[in-house]
Design a protein around this motif. Structure first.
Motif, PDB file in Angstrom:
ATOM      1  N   GLU A  60       0.830  -1.208   0.000  1.00 65.92           N
ATOM      2  CA  GLU A  60       0.000   0.000   0.000  1.00 65.92           C
ATOM      3  C   GLU A  60       0.863   1.256   0.000  1.00 65.92           C
ATOM      4  OE1 GLU A  60      -3.692   1.954   2.581  1.00 65.92           O
ATOM      5  OE2 GLU A  60      -2.974  -0.079   3.024  1.00 65.92           O
ATOM      6  N   LYS A  61       1.929   1.210   0.756  1.00 74.76           N
ATOM      7  CA  LYS A  61       2.869   2.353   0.789  1.00 74.76           C
ATOM      8  C   LYS A  61       3.503   2.561  -0.589  1.00 74.76           C
ATOM      9  CE  LYS A  61       5.902   5.294   2.678  1.00 74.76           C
ATOM     10  NZ  LYS A  61       7.009   5.302   1.760  1.00 74.76           N
ATOM     11  N   SER A 372      -0.349  10.571   4.264  1.00 73.50           N
ATOM     12  CA  SER A 372      -0.773   9.176   4.280  1.00 73.50           C
ATOM     13  C   SER A 372       0.426   8.242   4.185  1.00 73.50           C
ATOM     14  CB  SER A 372      -1.733   8.898   3.111  1.00 73.50           C
ATOM     15  OG  SER A 372      -2.897   9.667   3.232  1.00 73.50           O
ATOM     16  N   ALA A 373       1.411   8.636   3.362  1.00 74.73           N
ATOM     17  CA  ALA A 373       2.614   7.823   3.224  1.00 74.73           C
ATOM     18  C   ALA A 373       3.389   7.772   4.535  1.00 74.73           C
ATOM     19  CB  ALA A 373       3.501   8.384   2.105  1.00 74.73           C
ATOM     20  N   ASN A 378       4.856   4.714   9.398  1.00 76.94           N
ATOM     21  CA  ASN A 378       4.795   4.439  10.845  1.00 76.94           C
ATOM     22  C   ASN A 378       4.089   3.111  11.112  1.00 76.94           C
ATOM     23  OD1 ASN A 378       6.064   6.873  11.388  1.00 76.94           O
ATOM     24  ND2 ASN A 378       4.141   7.995  11.633  1.00 76.94           N
ATOM     25  N   LYS A 379       3.024   2.869  10.334  1.00 77.94           N
ATOM     26  CA  LYS A 379       2.308   1.610  10.481  1.00 77.94           C
ATOM     27  C   LYS A 379       3.202   0.445  10.090  1.00 77.94           C
ATOM     28  CE  LYS A 379      -1.904  -0.744   8.963  1.00 77.94           C
ATOM     29  NZ  LYS A 379      -3.114  -0.642   8.120  1.00 77.94           N
ATOM     30  N   ILE A 380       3.977   0.636   9.016  1.00 78.81           N
ATOM     31  CA  ILE A 380       4.907  -0.412   8.559  1.00 78.81           C
ATOM     32  C   ILE A 380       5.936  -0.712   9.636  1.00 78.81           C
ATOM     33  CG2 ILE A 380       6.792  -0.877   6.932  1.00 78.81           C
ATOM     34  CD1 ILE A 380       5.112   0.549   4.816  1.00 78.81           C
ATOM     35  N   THR A 386       6.170  -5.716  15.308  1.00 78.62           N
ATOM     36  CA  THR A 386       5.297  -6.806  15.761  1.00 78.62           C
ATOM     37  C   THR A 386       5.685  -8.120  15.106  1.00 78.62           C
ATOM     38  OG1 THR A 386       3.477  -5.264  16.068  1.00 78.62           O
ATOM     39  CG2 THR A 386       2.903  -7.580  15.865  1.00 78.62           C
ATOM     40  N   SER A 387       5.978  -8.045  13.779  1.00 73.75           N
ATOM     41  CA  SER A 387       6.376  -9.255  13.064  1.00 73.75           C
ATOM     42  C   SER A 387       7.669  -9.839  13.634  1.00 73.75           C
ATOM     43  CB  SER A 387       6.554  -8.927  11.574  1.00 73.75           C
ATOM     44  OG  SER A 387       6.996 -10.059  10.865  1.00 73.75           O
ATOM     45  N   ASN A 388       8.616  -8.955  13.946  1.00 74.82           N
ATOM     46  CA  ASN A 388       9.882  -9.423  14.517  1.00 74.82           C
ATOM     47  C   ASN A 388       9.650 -10.078  15.879  1.00 74.82           C
ATOM     48  OD1 ASN A 388      11.294  -8.520  12.306  1.00 74.82           O
ATOM     49  ND2 ASN A 388      11.836  -6.553  13.231  1.00 74.82           N
TER      50      ASN A 388
END
Length: 523
Positions: A60-61, A372-373, A378-380, A386-388
């Motif tokens: 999305e980014k 938005s980017a 920041n969301k990424i 979280t993924s790590n």
């Protein structure tokens, strides 16, 4: 009970208790392994979900970044447009042309004044002509007729206009041609003469035409014969051709054949003709007829006399006319161009303002996209963190699971050998087992291959060091042959073994307890 017997009893009792605990530990290890596997699968699902969310956010980014790049390209194109040169050019043309209009108006007015002065006599129309030739009866017909108010002296659409009067002579010639072709009056068979023209009948035709232009009927102001046509460029096909056909077919209705009868009437010797313009039909023709022949002349004679006057009153105007037409054209062109250049200027200003609005809107849009980017980045970052964390938790559980699986497989192998050899397996002491698991955990932090956890094989005929050495050798062999997945069929078999072992251990424990009570009560 003697001391040796007590010692033997205690040894056997201890052995049975340890064996029962070992078997029980095997059962616990299997349950723990299953629970850890469930946690591992849950952690794997959490990690995969977190990784998918992270990848979706990255995609999305990327789309937002691509959109920003496209919008910036469009913004660059908008900013590259320069309307100032076009605006300045159009404004200069507009002002130059507008500034030239007063001078052109002055020039036009001068020539128009000269033309008007030269046309004073011309603008009198047929009134001036009749005054010129002394035709008082004609002037009286125009000025004092019943509907004299319908006449507008010399107006360009009025029948008294000299140019409208000028074209009437060709219609009279056409009428005479038809009379000559007809030869005789169809009713009396008398020969037909060519009609002559009088000032009175010309004036009467003009007066009647001005009235009938807006009143579609005969004025009946004069006791004369009259034909009227509305909307025809040439009235004779309707007056003569159509009505002659009706007459020859026997139609007695004068309304249907009257125009034809007037044209071929042998009792008429003189005529007049008038043309008026405007009204509902745009054009009108009127022809008058009379039996008198006083003060008449042929068409050619009458036209010659008329043209002498016409040329006289238009001679000066004809000299001025080219200059007046030129001045008129220049003024009209300047006014038209000024309007067009003003429109071009306003449109170029409007285009510039619109472009500025589009630039502002585009910048706002880009700013919103960049925000938005930034939010998406920041969301990424958060999703990556979280993924790590999920991956770290998954890896830790994987190491724990691998360690427990390896230990379980060793215990399963040891029990299988014990059953086959008839020897007994003892569980490692809690301290040693804890040490082995600690070594396993530390080694799995630096390698993806699970570490080996050693159990102690105990033999009543050997010392502890020899037993531990043999156990390590067996564990290494089991570890080298171990796979990453669990052999759940073996686990199922082991579950039966552990259940049986636990039952046997309980039974032995109860028997030994009873024996202990019996032996201890004996003297």
């Amino acid at each position: 009970m003697s001391n040796p017997a007590k010692k033997i009893f205690l040894i056997v009792t201890t052995f049975v208790i340890i064996l029962s605990l070992g078997i029980t530990v095997c059962g616990i290890d299997k349950n723990a392994l299953q629970q850890t596997n469930q946690k591992l699968q849950s952690a794997k699902t959490d990690f995969e979900t977190a990784e998918t969310n992270y990848k979706n956010a990255v995609s999305e980014k990327e789309n937002i970044d691509k959109q920003i790049a496209e919008e910036k390209k469009l913004l660059s194109e908008l900013e590259s447009k320069n309307f100032d040169k076009e605006i300045i050019s159009n404004y200069s043309k507009w002002q130059d042309t507008a500034n030239s209009i007063p001078e052109k108006e002055k020039n036009y007015n001068e020539w128009k004044s000269k033309a008007d002065d030269s046309l004073i006599e011309y603008n009198k129309g047929s009134f001036g002509f009749f005054e010129y030739v002394g035709a008082d009866d004609a002037l009286n017909a125009l000025r004092n007729s019943k509907y004299a108010s319908y006449t507008h002296q010399g107006d360009e659409n009025d029948a008294t206009n000299l140019d409208n009067m000028k074209i009437s002579f060709d219609f009279i010639r056409k009428c005479n041609e038809l009379r000559i072709a007809e030869k005789n009056d169809p009713r009396t068979n008398n020969p037909l003469s060519t009609l002559k023209v009088t000032d009175y009948l010309m004036a009467a035709a003009q007066a009647n035409a001005n009235y009938s232009l807006t009143n579609t009927n005969h004025s009946e102001q004069f006791e004369i014969g009259e034909n009227i046509a509305w909307g025809y460029n040439n009235p004779f096909p309707a007056w003569y051709d159509d009505e002659k056909e009706a007459y020859l077919s026997g139609n007695p209705d004068f309304e249907k054949i009257g125009h034809y009868i007037n044209i071929v009437n042998s009792e008429y010797f003189t005529t007049g003709f008038a043309v008026a313009k405007g009204g509902s039909y745009s054009i009108e023709q009127v022809q008058t007829f009379l039996w008198e022949n006083e003060n008449s002349m042929t068409v050619d004679e009458y036209e010659t006399r008329f043209m002498e006057y016409y040329n006289q009153v238009t001679e000066e105007y004809n000299k001025i006319k080219p200059s007046l037409e030129k001045a008129t054209t220049e003024l009209e062109t300047a006014k038209s161009n000024a309007v067009a250049y003003e429109k071009d200027y306003n449109e170029s200003v409007e285009k510039k303002n619109k472009n500025a609005s589009e630039i502002s809107a585009k910048k706002t849009e880009i700013s919103s996209l960049e925000k938005s980017a930034s939010e998406m980045q920041n969301k990424i970052d958060s999703l990556k963190k979280t993924s790590n964390e999920k991956q770290k938790n998954y890896n830790a559980l994987q190491r724990e699971y691998d360690s427990m699986k390896l230990r379980f497989e060793r215990e399963q192998s040891a029990l299988s050998k014990e059953e086959n050899s008839g020897t007994k397996v003892s569980s490692p002491s809690p301290d040693r087992l804890e040490d082995e698991i600690s070594k396993n955990a530390s080694s799995t932090d630096s390698s993806s291959t699970p570490s080996q956890v050693s159990d102690i094989k105990t033999d009543t005929s050997k010392d502890i060091s020899e037993s531990y050495s043999e156990e390590s050798t067996q564990t290494a062999e089991i570890s080298n042959n171990a796979e990453n997945s669990v052999n759940w069929s073996a686990i199922s078999e082991q579950n039966e073994i552990n259940t049986t072992g636990i039952v046997i251990a309980v039974v032995f424990f109860v028997v030994i307890a009873v024996l202990c009570i019996v032996f201890l009560r004996r003297p």
